[in-house]
Design a protein around this motif. Sequence first.
Motif, PDB file in Angstrom:
ATOM      1  N   THR A   1      30.695  38.447  34.638  1.00 29.66           N
ATOM      2  CA  THR A   1      30.494  39.164  35.899  1.00 29.66           C
ATOM      3  C   THR A   1      30.453  40.663  35.639  1.00 29.66           C
ATOM      4  OG1 THR A   1      32.868  39.214  36.354  1.00 29.66           O
ATOM      5  CG2 THR A   1      31.602  37.357  37.242  1.00 29.66           C
ATOM      6  N   ARG A   2      29.770  41.360  36.529  1.00 28.12           N
ATOM      7  CA  ARG A   2      29.561  42.801  36.357  1.00 28.12           C
ATOM      8  C   ARG A   2      29.991  43.544  37.617  1.00 28.12           C
ATOM      9  NH1 ARG A   2      25.908  46.259  33.443  1.00 28.12           N
ATOM     10  NH2 ARG A   2      25.164  44.430  32.294  1.00 28.12           N
ATOM     11  N   GLN A   3      30.606  44.718  37.408  1.00 30.20           N
ATOM     12  CA  GLN A   3      30.944  45.627  38.499  1.00 30.20           C
ATOM     13  C   GLN A   3      30.615  47.050  38.078  1.00 30.20           C
ATOM     14  OE1 GLN A   3      35.197  44.631  39.302  1.00 30.20           O
ATOM     15  NE2 GLN A   3      34.574  44.588  41.440  1.00 30.20           N
ATOM     16  N   THR A   4      30.289  47.862  39.070  1.00 24.15           N
ATOM     17  CA  THR A   4      30.180  49.281  38.763  1.00 24.15           C
ATOM     18  C   THR A   4      31.586  49.825  38.539  1.00 24.15           C
ATOM     19  OG1 THR A   4      30.376  50.062  41.046  1.00 24.15           O
ATOM     20  CG2 THR A   4      28.152  49.452  40.262  1.00 24.15           C
ATOM     21  N   ALA A   5      31.655  50.957  37.854  1.00 25.57           N
ATOM     22  CA  ALA A   5      32.954  51.575  37.601  1.00 25.57           C
ATOM     23  C   ALA A   5      33.651  51.931  38.908  1.00 25.57           C
ATOM     24  CB  ALA A   5      32.779  52.812  36.725  1.00 25.57           C
ATOM     25  N   LEU A   6      32.885  52.379  39.890  1.00 21.11           N
ATOM     26  CA  LEU A   6      33.476  52.727  41.183  1.00 21.11           C
ATOM     27  C   LEU A   6      34.045  51.491  41.870  1.00 21.11           C
ATOM     28  CD1 LEU A   6      34.043  54.885  43.329  1.00 21.11           C
ATOM     29  CD2 LEU A   6      31.772  54.400  44.285  1.00 21.11           C
ATOM     30  N   GLU A   7      33.304  50.396  41.880  1.00 18.75           N
ATOM     31  CA  GLU A   7      33.780  49.166  42.518  1.00 18.75           C
ATOM     32  C   GLU A   7      35.067  48.663  41.856  1.00 18.75           C
ATOM     33  OE1 GLU A   7      29.487  47.180  43.873  1.00 18.75           O
ATOM     34  OE2 GLU A   7      30.339  46.782  41.890  1.00 18.75           O
ATOM     35  N   ALA A   8      35.165  48.836  40.550  1.00 17.13           N
ATOM     36  CA  ALA A   8      36.330  48.343  39.815  1.00 17.13           C
ATOM     37  C   ALA A   8      37.512  49.305  39.856  1.00 17.13           C
ATOM     38  CB  ALA A   8      35.943  48.065  38.365  1.00 17.13           C
ATOM     39  N   GLY A   9      37.316  50.499  40.428  1.00 18.02           N
ATOM     40  CA  GLY A   9      38.408  51.470  40.531  1.00 18.02           C
ATOM     41  C   GLY A   9      38.474  52.462  39.396  1.00 18.02           C
TER      42      GLY A   9
END
Length: 877
Positions: free
Chosen positions: A804-812
């Motif tokens: 799974t992938r998240q942007t750095a912003l979404e992941a905190g």
Amino acid sequence: MHRTKLSIVALLLAGTAATPVWAQEEVPQDQSTSPTAEENDARDVDIVVTANRREENLQDVSGVVQAFTGDDLRKSGITELRNLQTAVPGLNIANQEGNIEIFIRGVGSSNNTELGDPGAAPHLNGTYIPRPRGLGLMFYDLERVEVNKGPQGTLYGRNALAGTLNIITAKPRLGEWGGYAQAEYANRNSWAAEGALNIPLGSTFAARVSGYYVDRDYGFRNASPDPQASRLRPAGLEENYAGRLSLLWEPSDRLSLSVVGDYGKETGTGYPGANIFAAVQATGLRPEQLELRDVVYRGQQGVMENELWGVQGRVRYGFDTFAIEATGSYRSVDFFQANASSESIAWPGRDYSAVQFDNFSNNFWQSRSQSQVYEVRATADASQRLRWNLGGFYFKEDQQVGYMAVADRGYCCYSGTEFTMPDVDGESYAFFVDATFDVTDRLRILGGMRYTDERKSRFGIGGNWALTLGGADFACCIGTRLGTEGFRPALLDRPNFDVSGINTPQGQAQFLIEGIRTPGARDTLIQQIGAIASGANPLGTCFTRPDIDNGFVTCPTNTNGGFSYANLTIPEQQVGSAAFNFFDYRAGVEFDVTDDNMVYAKVSTGHKSGGFNDSFNNSPIPEEFRPENLTVFEIGSRNSFRAFGRRAVFNVTGFYYDYQDQVFQDLTCINLDETQAPPVCNGYSLVNRNIGASRIYGLEAETRLQLPGNFGLDLNFAYLDTEITEGVVADARAQDFDAGGESPLISLAGNRLPLASRVNLSAKLSQWFDIGEGRFDWQALFNYRSSFFLSQFNEDDIVFLDGTRQTALEAGFPDRQQGFTTLNLGVGYTLGRYRLEAWAANFTDQQASLKALVGSSLNIRFLNDAQTYGVRARVNF
């Protein structure tokens, strides 16, 4: 195309840009008329620096050196070391838990444990300082401060990889009575006092006594809604004082002897950062959209104490064509900090109902250092055609270091981590030679080399505190409180650091109890395992109460008051050593096109010390890492000319860095289960590894103009392009503890170095004019810094182990600091011996992150100083 455009802009700006905040002396006491042009020329241009380990006019030094007098720093509102970066493009100074971290052009070191070393070498009066804790206590009664950019391995040696910062204190003056006294008051209930007295003791001997006091805060606010926690004082409050005695004896023109002794103490609430991880995840906002200074404190009151003192001596004897100089220094640092612990920062609309304010989890730091530095140099006279430096250097440091993280309300299996090293030794010696030879009246060649040999070792303990305490019917688990009100760890005051023979529950319980200097008011650990330590009951003493029973666990009835089981874990033995050597050199050519115009080209190198990592059960011999090395190729021109009937300066420098054996933090397996096929890792820890390389190129330009109407304009421009060219590390942002702490691998290639802005511009506009019997002056110091990243991850997307992938912003984990500007203002009126000043630093109250710690559920920020303004009165005598 983007880089090309920026390069063109840089070249255009070079024609009008860039110099440091230049020295301007106090107005002589009997002067009320304007100085002549010749007086201004001498005062404003003839700045002496020691970048080449000898006194030279700044314009005669090939390279980028910026020098600031103490008076000019004060007038520009730079009264704290950390704020020096507002006047020096490419300089970044942050305070992480009491440790001063200096980066120059993106090069430095953020490892401030006993396993690390600074990447930019700090000096006091030319003498190396290995541990820059409390460096700001030396920032008073100054002659000048020099920032020497680029590797200085040949002349300054160990850890001058990024460059040097040299704080030069005011020297005694023979045959003169004099001094000054000043007092200031600033916003946030801050005030300070400073003074110095020069005392002639005969015609050949003089003393100078100076002192300093400050009471201030950094502008953090306690945003906790909890009635008890809201009474905690926020981080950054400090009360500091320091004193210095300098002695100078010059019985002849040939012999000079000086001794400087200093003492300082910092107290306050410490310098921890604020974790913004939860705020970013909850709101989706970027850090610049949040109030990073509004911190939700809980637990213990933060406290910091740092006591340091030192003495340095210098003797110099001049022969007809050369001089011999010997220096020696001893410096002691004794630092302790209990973090001002916090839940996170505040954010709009936050619901605090689920926050556990009765949580005293915290971090404790203790660091002691006793260092000795000795150097002997022979130096040719400046009038010689061949001017050389030849010498030897010796360094020895004994450290004692303690760190403890307590996990209060540990319900199972973990109560904290301790790394305490009572014996950490470092030793280094070096031999060097450097020379400049006049081929003709206008052509010079320069060269030098240095050989360095280093050894490091340590002994101590490191690892987890864990208590797994079973309730009735072997239910897991009864919790442990550790760190509540009044708690202090023993750290370096432990009676024993040898755990090699501790393999019984009784010995383990005793070892854990010995790690507590003062129990917290509501701690349970000693009461729970005291019976194990004494041998009264191998299952300890079981009791329950609402904060440790998990809401359902009860004590067993058939264990004589003990637990159903009691499994204890203590830290492991830590023993390590490393030895390495390296060679530095520089070579170059200088050519005087005219008496006022010089061009030059040179190559130089620098190294930062290597070392070793923590040792683990599966690897008792710790993994080593090699020294980092940096080579810079540099070309430039230094020019003086007449403009508006006055002398002016324009200098420009281009450079290219080849950065090899770069150290990045990576994850290593610390608990490998080889009974399975293939083997499975059940635990990871961070280690330092030489897995990176980078290249840096850039341009710096500086100019200074004296304009009509008594205006002065100083500009300093820097363009910097950094790129990590290789380096694959574990992405700690995506650490999966369900998989034993494993993280996916990520390539850093193509990313920019942390803390390196592409564009940085400082500009100072100043003016003076006579009013009545005195003189009025004002100055405005402007600094622009384009965006930069706070970690090597550069806000790359996070790809987890499951794909799974998240942007750095979404992941905190946003780690980009947007571009920002700061403005310092100052005005003053001088009447004879008296002067009144007003100033404002960070006038627009810009909020910027200067350092970050990014890892699993962590995005901890260390900020710039908030807006400061005040008034100051000074009398010279």
